[in-house]
Design a protein around this motif. Structure first.
Motif, PDB file in Angstrom:
ATOM      1  N   UNK A  58      75.614  54.270  78.196  1.00 32.11           N
ATOM      2  CA  UNK A  58      76.975  53.860  77.854  1.00 32.11           C
ATOM      3  C   UNK A  58      77.042  53.459  76.386  1.00 32.11           C
ATOM      4  N   UNK A  59      76.094  52.649  75.960  1.00 33.97           N
ATOM      5  CA  UNK A  59      76.081  52.167  74.581  1.00 33.97           C
ATOM      6  C   UNK A  59      75.965  53.313  73.573  1.00 33.97           C
ATOM      7  N   UNK A  60      75.087  54.259  73.865  1.00 35.41           N
ATOM      8  CA  UNK A  60      74.904  55.369  72.918  1.00 35.41           C
ATOM      9  C   UNK A  60      76.110  56.300  72.915  1.00 35.41           C
ATOM     10  N   UNK A  61      76.749  56.451  74.076  1.00 34.63           N
ATOM     11  CA  UNK A  61      77.938  57.298  74.128  1.00 34.63           C
ATOM     12  C   UNK A  61      79.068  56.692  73.301  1.00 34.63           C
ATOM     13  N   UNK A  62      79.281  55.405  73.446  1.00 32.44           N
ATOM     14  CA  UNK A  62      80.316  54.716  72.666  1.00 32.44           C
ATOM     15  C   UNK A  62      79.952  54.749  71.180  1.00 32.44           C
ATOM     16  N   UNK A  63      78.678  54.515  70.884  1.00 29.69           N
ATOM     17  CA  UNK A  63      78.217  54.532  69.492  1.00 29.69           C
ATOM     18  C   UNK A  63      78.424  55.900  68.870  1.00 29.69           C
ATOM     19  N   UNK A  64      78.104  56.953  69.620  1.00 26.84           N
ATOM     20  CA  UNK A  64      78.257  58.317  69.113  1.00 26.84           C
ATOM     21  C   UNK A  64      79.716  58.620  68.794  1.00 26.84           C
ATOM     22  N   UNK A  65      80.614  58.234  69.711  1.00 28.90           N
ATOM     23  CA  UNK A  65      82.038  58.492  69.486  1.00 28.90           C
ATOM     24  C   UNK A  65      82.536  57.757  68.238  1.00 28.90           C
TER      25      UNK A  65
END
Length: 383
Positions: A58-65
């Motif tokens: 979740x954290x990396x997905x939000x960070x990527x966006x």
């Protein structure tokens, strides 16, 4: 269709992983990705997952966006949370290095890349990226050598390594690196063009001509013509050398070196008139518009040291490169105030005014010169 399928797999996998903790509108998220509305995607994900989530995906997905949306501080914050949970996660480390690089924090970017190498000593991309931040030529070469040893067909690494060798005047290693990369990609004109300069340095003149003549059919790059001109000269094909460099002159991109080769070529061809013409052009090109100013600066330094004869010589040397109102004025002052030769002072004050100094910018100097001319006009020269 392929992009849609990949995005669907990402969202589907993400949904399945986290379905138990949140209800996600897969179609909405997919639309955000497809339309590259990454900021909206980040806000949507943040709305359905708690702020204190410890789920790395979740954290990396939000960070990527956020990173794709250009919101680098937000991206870094979430990547750091994920990094604290999984400090050996290479994609997270690469993302942190990338963000810090974009924000100009090179020290941090290098630190993350070095951490990657510590975890994976054979990571090609880490060595390649780290080399881009290295300013010391020897250190840069060592990093690029390692990257090249891991993937000697990568054209960017081969080019960078060859140029780094070239800067250190290590032409044979540069040639070998490029030769290997070109063997893997024979139609890579960038690598072939880079090899021209190296080949010239190694005396492989016929190779330069053969390769250059092939390259100019696709791209009449001035750098290619320049290297070919050198090779023609050393192969004693003087007319071809002159013709090549005259092409650059016609394009308005001649320089001291190209004009000099033309002069030498015409000399070898026994065309003394053209040789003399281009010898003079070489001299004119070599003289900077700022050369008189440089001499004026030197002369001013001599004046400060009370070395008035040296100052006089420097000022006059500056005038050999063209008229200069500053020098005329300074010579007037030098003869007037220090050498005590009123007649010479008058000459240079008059030359100063005759060469039309800028009225507004130099009004004080103009007024002073006129006043001194009036004062000195009736004074006999003393020695």
């Amino acid at each position: 269709m392929k992009l849609y399928f990949l995005l669907f797999l990402i969202v589907f996998n993400f949904k399945n992983t986290h379905a138990q903790s949140a209800k996600m509108d897969t179609r909405k998220l997919l639309e955000f990705y497809e339309t590259q509305r990454y900021g909206d995607a980040a806000r949507y994900l943040q709305s359905i997952y708690p702020e204190d989530t410890g789920d790395v995906k979740v954290l990396t997905k939000i960070a990527y966006c956020n990173m794709m949306a250009g919101k680098l501080p937000e991206a870094e914050k979430n990547y750091l949370k994920a990094y604290a949970i999984q400090p050996d996660n290479l994609p997270i480390l690469f993302s942190l290095a990338h963000i810090n690089s974009r924000r100009g924090n090179i020290v941090n970017a290098k630190s993350y890349l070095q951490t990657i190498i510590g975890l994976d000593s054979l990571n090609f991309n880490a060595y390649k990226q780290l080399a881009a931040y290295e300013n010391k030529p020897e250190s840069k070469v060592n990093l690029l050598k390692k990257a090249n040893s891991l993937n000697n067909a990568d054209p960017d690494t081969a080019y960078d390594l060859a140029m780094a060798y070239h800067a250190l005047k290590q032409y044979q290693p540069a040639y070998e690196v490029l030769k290997t990369a070109i063997a893997s990609d024979p139609e890579n004109y960038t690598l072939q063009q880079a090899q021209l300069s190296v080949s010239n340095q190694l005396g492989k003149y016929q190779e330069v001509v053969d390769t250059g003549e092939k390259l100019v059919k696709n791209n009449t790059d001035p750098n290619i013509i320049n290297e070919m001109g050198k090779a023609y000269f050393y192969l004693k094909e003087y007319q071809k050398c002159a013709d090549a460099y005259k092409m650059l002159e016609e394009l308005g991109i001649q320089n001291e070196g190209t004009l000099y080769y033309i002069a030498l070529s015409y000399r070898e061809l026994k065309d003394d008139d053209k040789a003399a013409l281009y010898a003079q052009k070489t001299i004119d090109e070599a003289i900077s518009d700022y050369t008189p100013i440089y001499y004026a600066t030197l002369a001013g330094i001599y004046e400060n040291k009370n070395q008035f004869n040296d100052a006089l010589e420097a000022y006059k040397r500056g005038l050999t490169f063209g008229n200069n109102t500053l020098i005329y004025y300074r010579l007037g002052l030098l003869y007037d105030l220090h050498i005590k030769q009123p007649k010479n002072a008058l000459t240079y004050y008059h030359l100063y005014l005759k060469n039309k100094p800028e009225q507004e910018k130099e009004k004080e100097q103009i007024a002073y010169a006129k006043a001194r001319i009036a004062s000195l006009s009736g004074v006999k020269q003393t020695r």
